[in-house]
Design an enzyme around this catalytic site. Structure first.
Site, mmCIF file in Angstrom:
data_model
loop_
_atom_site.group_PDB
_atom_site.id
_atom_site.type_symbol
_atom_site.label_atom_id
_atom_site.label_comp_id
_atom_site.label_asym_id
_atom_site.label_seq_id
_atom_site.Cartn_x
_atom_site.Cartn_y
_atom_site.Cartn_z
ATOM 1 N N CYS A 73 16.134 17.997 84.981
ATOM 2 C CA CYS A 73 16.303 19.457 84.934
ATOM 3 C C CYS A 73 17.755 19.932 84.904
ATOM 4 C CB CYS A 73 15.570 20.097 86.109
ATOM 5 S SG CYS A 73 13.789 19.926 85.951
ATOM 6 N N TYR B 159 26.470 18.432 99.485
ATOM 7 C CA TYR B 159 26.761 17.012 99.654
ATOM 8 C C TYR B 159 27.443 16.441 98.411
ATOM 9 C CZ TYR B 159 23.796 17.268 103.726
ATOM 10 O OH TYR B 159 23.282 17.608 104.949
ATOM 11 N N PHE C 43 9.519 25.933 90.260
ATOM 12 C CA PHE C 43 10.732 25.573 91.005
ATOM 13 C C PHE C 43 10.562 24.298 91.830
ATOM 14 C CE2 PHE C 43 10.877 30.133 90.260
ATOM 15 C CZ PHE C 43 12.159 30.306 89.764
ATOM 16 N N LEU C 44 9.459 23.569 91.645
ATOM 17 C CA LEU C 44 9.237 22.399 92.511
ATOM 18 C C LEU C 44 10.339 21.354 92.329
ATOM 19 C CD1 LEU C 44 8.201 19.877 90.590
ATOM 20 C CD2 LEU C 44 6.051 21.084 90.718
ATOM 21 N N ARG D 293 15.829 9.739 84.683
ATOM 22 C CA ARG D 293 16.435 10.509 83.595
ATOM 23 C C ARG D 293 17.802 11.034 84.047
ATOM 24 N NH1 ARG D 293 11.263 14.188 81.819
ATOM 25 N NH2 ARG D 293 10.730 13.978 84.018
ATOM 26 N N GLY E 115 21.726 14.599 88.453
ATOM 27 C CA GLY E 115 21.024 13.990 87.320
ATOM 28 C C GLY E 115 19.618 14.545 87.269
HETATM 29 P P1 NAD Z 1 6.961 15.676 81.444
HETATM 30 O O1 NAD Z 1 7.738 15.167 80.293
HETATM 31 O O2 NAD Z 1 6.817 14.846 82.671
HETATM 32 O O3 NAD Z 1 5.484 16.080 80.977
HETATM 33 C C1 NAD Z 1 5.198 16.832 79.849
HETATM 34 C C2 NAD Z 1 3.802 16.458 79.377
HETATM 35 O O4 NAD Z 1 3.446 17.318 78.298
HETATM 36 C C3 NAD Z 1 3.688 15.029 78.864
HETATM 37 O O5 NAD Z 1 2.642 14.361 79.543
HETATM 38 C C4 NAD Z 1 3.364 15.201 77.366
HETATM 39 O O6 NAD Z 1 2.532 14.171 76.869
HETATM 40 C C5 NAD Z 1 2.678 16.551 77.380
HETATM 41 N N1 NAD Z 1 2.641 17.229 76.074
HETATM 42 C C6 NAD Z 1 3.620 17.359 75.158
HETATM 43 N N2 NAD Z 1 3.182 18.048 74.088
HETATM 44 C C7 NAD Z 1 1.888 18.379 74.340
HETATM 45 C C8 NAD Z 1 0.891 19.090 73.620
HETATM 46 N N3 NAD Z 1 1.139 19.615 72.428
HETATM 47 N N4 NAD Z 1 -0.325 19.226 74.198
HETATM 48 C C9 NAD Z 1 -0.589 18.681 75.402
HETATM 49 N N5 NAD Z 1 0.322 18.001 76.118
HETATM 50 C C10 NAD Z 1 1.538 17.846 75.601
HETATM 51 O O7 NAD Z 1 7.631 17.081 81.804
HETATM 52 P P2 NAD Z 1 7.807 17.765 83.254
HETATM 53 O O8 NAD Z 1 8.902 17.060 83.996
HETATM 54 O O9 NAD Z 1 6.496 17.973 83.875
HETATM 55 O O10 NAD Z 1 8.401 19.169 82.793
HETATM 56 C C11 NAD Z 1 7.600 20.116 82.101
HETATM 57 C C12 NAD Z 1 8.382 21.419 82.042
HETATM 58 O O11 NAD Z 1 8.603 21.910 83.361
HETATM 59 C C13 NAD Z 1 9.775 21.290 81.417
HETATM 60 O O12 NAD Z 1 10.074 22.473 80.739
HETATM 61 C C14 NAD Z 1 10.685 21.145 82.627
HETATM 62 O O13 NAD Z 1 11.994 21.571 82.372
HETATM 63 C C15 NAD Z 1 9.990 22.045 83.616
HETATM 64 N N6 NAD Z 1 10.219 21.713 85.031
HETATM 65 C C16 NAD Z 1 10.276 20.416 85.434
HETATM 66 C C17 NAD Z 1 10.466 20.130 86.779
HETATM 67 C C18 NAD Z 1 10.561 18.698 87.254
HETATM 68 O O14 NAD Z 1 10.998 18.497 88.393
HETATM 69 N N7 NAD Z 1 10.168 17.715 86.480
HETATM 70 C C19 NAD Z 1 10.582 21.172 87.710
HETATM 71 C C20 NAD Z 1 10.478 22.488 87.270
HETATM 72 C C21 NAD Z 1 10.288 22.744 85.914
#
Ligand code: NAD
Length: 440
Positions: free
Chosen positions: A260, A251, A149-150, A327, A257
Site C-alpha cells: 500500500c 519508529y 483502512f485495515l 511486496r 514497504g
Molecule cells: P490482492 O492482490 O491481494 O487481491 C486482489 C484479488 O482480486 C485477487 O485475488 C485477484 O485474483 C482478484 N481479481 C482481480 N481481477 C478480478 C476480477 N476481474 N474479478 C474478480 N476478481 C478479480 O489485493 P488486496 O491486497 O486485497 O488489495 C485490494 C485493494 O484494496 C487494492 O486497491 C489495495 O490497494 C486496497 N487495500 C489493500 C490493503 C492491504 O493491506 N492489502 C489495505 C487497504 C486497502
C-alpha cells in the site's frame, strides 16, 4: 444482509469473513480458480492471524466462493469491489480490474444495486465507474466509495473495530443500506463518516501518505542522529511525549514497504500531476524511503571491508511482522543489493519463506540466498546479522549462541528491536538505526 464481494485478496477475504461472522450472507468472487479451490478446502492463501478460524466458522453457511459473478449477484443488492489496483509504469493506479468488474456487474445486474468501491482508487474514479455502469446497465446502480483502512497482520481486529467507516455517496438510499451492513461494527459508537465520493477517495491516500511521511521523517532524523552521534531512541521518546505528536508511527527502521504505502504514495503524486498540482511532501517521503537501505548497505560494506565473498544473515523478510507479504519489503531490497555486491545470504522469516522464495526466483538470485527455518541456523558462519523485520521471535536472541555460531561480530539492528547491551555483552558489535555503535 446478502452481499457479494469481488476480489478475494487481503481486503476482500477479510471483509467477507468479517461480514459473514457478523451475520451477513456473503458470496466471494474471484477470477483465480486455484485460489478459490484452496479457500473452499478451508485454506487461506496467505498468512493473516485469525482468518482461517473465521473462515472455518462461517463456511459454507454464510460464506461461499465462486468464479461466477452472474450467479453471485443473484438476489444481492450490495456488491463490494476489492480487486487490486497495482501501480502502472508511471506510478498511477492501474484501474483496469476495477473498471472491468464495474462493466461486468453492470451488464449482469438484474436489479438495482449499490456498487461499493473498497479498492484504493484515485479521486475521480467514482465518477468514471458511475459513467460506465450508467452506460452499460438497465438497472440503477449507485456507486459508493468506501475505502478500506485495515492493516495486514491485524486485519480482522481492524475490520471488526474500525477507527472510522468512510462512506462517500450523495445517495441517501445507498447510505442507508451501507449503514445497515456496517451496523454490527458500529455498536459501541457511530463510526460512519459520510462525505462526497471525492473526499472519501482522497481520505484513503491522505491517510497512507501521512503515515508514510511520518516514517520517512523519523528515518531522516535517525540519519541525523547517525551523522551527529545522537541516539534516535532518546529523540523518539521525547518527541512522542508531546501530545500534539504522539508515539504512533515514530519508529525509524529500514523504510516502509508493503502493497500500500509505496504504491499509494506514487499514485497520489501522479494524481496531483494530472490535476496540475505538485505534491512535494508526498514525493519527498518516497524519495527519502530509499535512504535507510542504502545507508545500511554502506555500513555493512564499511564494517566488513567489502561484501564480496561475505555471508550475511538476514532475520525477517516480510515487510512487517505478522504477515507473509513481501511486496516492496526492505529486506528483499537489501538482499538484492547485498547479492549484487558479491555476498551470499542466509535468511529466516517465521511466515514469509514461500512468498520470499517466489520473489527471489523472479529476481534470479535464489541460488545466492539460503532460506532457513531456524534463526540461529541462518547465523551459522555469517559475517554479519541484519534484523530486517521486527518479529517478536527476534527480540531477545541468545547472544552468546549467536557469537559462537557467527564467523564475524557485526549485528545490524534495522528495526531497533534488540536489547543492545545483551548483544555487546556477548562480545558482538551492535549498530541500530540512528543509534551509537556499541562494542566496536
Ligand atoms: P490482492 O492482490 O491481494 O487481491 C486482489 C484479488 O482480486 C485477487 O485475488 C485477484 O485474483 C482478484 N481479481 C482481480 N481481477 C478480478 C476480477 N476481474 N474479478 C474478480 N476478481 C478479480 O489485493 P488486496 O491486497 O486485497 O488489495 C485490494 C485493494 O484494496 C487494492 O486497491 C489495495 O490497494 C486496497 N487495500 C489493500 C490493503 C492491504 O493491506 N492489502 C489495505 C487497504 C486497502
Amino acid at each position: 444482509m446478502k452481499i457479494a464481494i469481488v476480489g478475494t485478496g487481503y481486503v476482500g477475504l477479510v471483509a467477507g469473513a468479517c461480514f459473514a461472522d457478523a451475520g451477513s450472507d456473503v458470496v466471494c468472487v474471484d477470477v483465480d480458480k486455484s485460489k478459490l479451490a484452496r479457500l473452499e478446502a478451508g485454506h487461506v492463501p496467505f498468512f493473516e492471524p485469525g482468518l482461517e478460524d473465521l473462515l472455518k466458522r462461517n463456511c459454507p453457511a454464510r460464506l461461499r466462493f465462486t468464479s461466477d459473478l452472474g450467479a453471485a449477484l443473484d438476489g444481492r443488492r450490495i456488491v463490494l469491489v476489492a480487486v487490486g489496483t497495482p501501480p502502472n509504469e508511471d506510478g498511477s493506479a492501474d484501474l483496469s480490474h476495477v473498471l472491468a468488474v464495474a462493466r461486468e456487474v453492470a451488464q449482469l445486474a438484474q436489479r438495482d444495486l449499490v456498487l461499493v468501491l473498497k479498492s484504493t482508487v484515485p479521486v475521480g474514479t467514482n465518477s468514471k465507474v458511475s459513467a460506465i455502469v450508467q452506460k452499460e446497465s438497465k438497472s440503477r446502480i449507485s456507486v459508493v466509495s468506501n475505502p478500506e483502512f485495515l492493516k495486514e497482520g491485524d486485519a480482522i481486529n481492524d475490520f471488526l473495530k474500525p477507527d472510522r467507516i468512510v462512506i462517500g455517496t450523495e445517495d441517501d438510499r445507498a447510505f442507508e443500506l451501507l449503514s445497515r451492513l456496517y451496523a454490527p461494527f458500529n455498536r459501541q459508537r457511530n463510526r460512519l463518516l459520510r462525505m462526497s465520493p471525492m473526499s472519501a477517495e482522497i481520505v484513503k491516500y491522505a491517510a497512507n501518505a501521512l503515515l508514510a511521511t511520518r516514517i520517512s521523517f523519523m528515518n531522516e532524523i535517525a540519519r541525523l542522529c547517525d551523522a551527529a552521534n545522537g541516539d534516535v531512541e532518546d529523540v523518539r521518546i521525547a518527541l512522542g511525549s508531546d501530545q500534539r505528536i504522539g508515539y504512533h508511527f515514530l519508529y525509524p527502521g529500514l523504510g516502509f514497504g508493503g502493497s500500500c504505502f509505496p504504491k499509494d504514495l506514487r499514485a497520489l503524486v501522479r494524481t496531483g500531476e494530472e490535476l496540475g498540482i505538485r505534491l512535494e511532501l508526498s514525493r519527498a517521503a518516497t524519495v527519502a524511503n530509499e535512504a535507510p537501505v542504502a545507508d545500511l548497505l554502506r555500513h555493512l560494506d564499511d564494517a566488513l571491508g567489502g561484501l564480496s565473498g561475505k555471508v550475511i544473515a538476514v532475520w525477517g523478510l516480510a515487510f512487517k511482522p505478522r504477515t507473509d507479504d513481501v511486496r516492496e519489503a526492505p529486506a528483499l531490497k537489501l538482499i538484492e543489493q547485498v547479492v549484487a555486491k558479491g555476498a551470499r545470504v542466509r535468511a529466516m522469516d517465521p511466515q514469509a519463506t514461500q512468498t520470499a522464495r517466489a520473489r527471489l526466483v523472479e529476481a534470479k538470485i535464489l541460488d545466492k540466498v539460503e532460506l532457513l527455518a531456524d534463526p540461529y541456523e541462518a547465523c551459522t558462519g555469517a559475517d554479519a546479522l541484519v534484523v530486517a523485520t521486527e518479529w517478536s521471535e527476534f527480540r531477545s536472541p541468545d547472544a552468546e549462541r549467536l557469537k559462537r555460531l557467527m564467523r564475524g561480530r557485526h549485528v545490524f539492528d534495522g528495526r531497533n528491536t534488540l536489547v543492545a547491551e545483551e548483544i555487546v555483552e556477548a562480545g558482538l558489535v551492535y549498530r541500530g538505526v540512528g543509534r551509537p555503535v556499541l562494542g566496536a
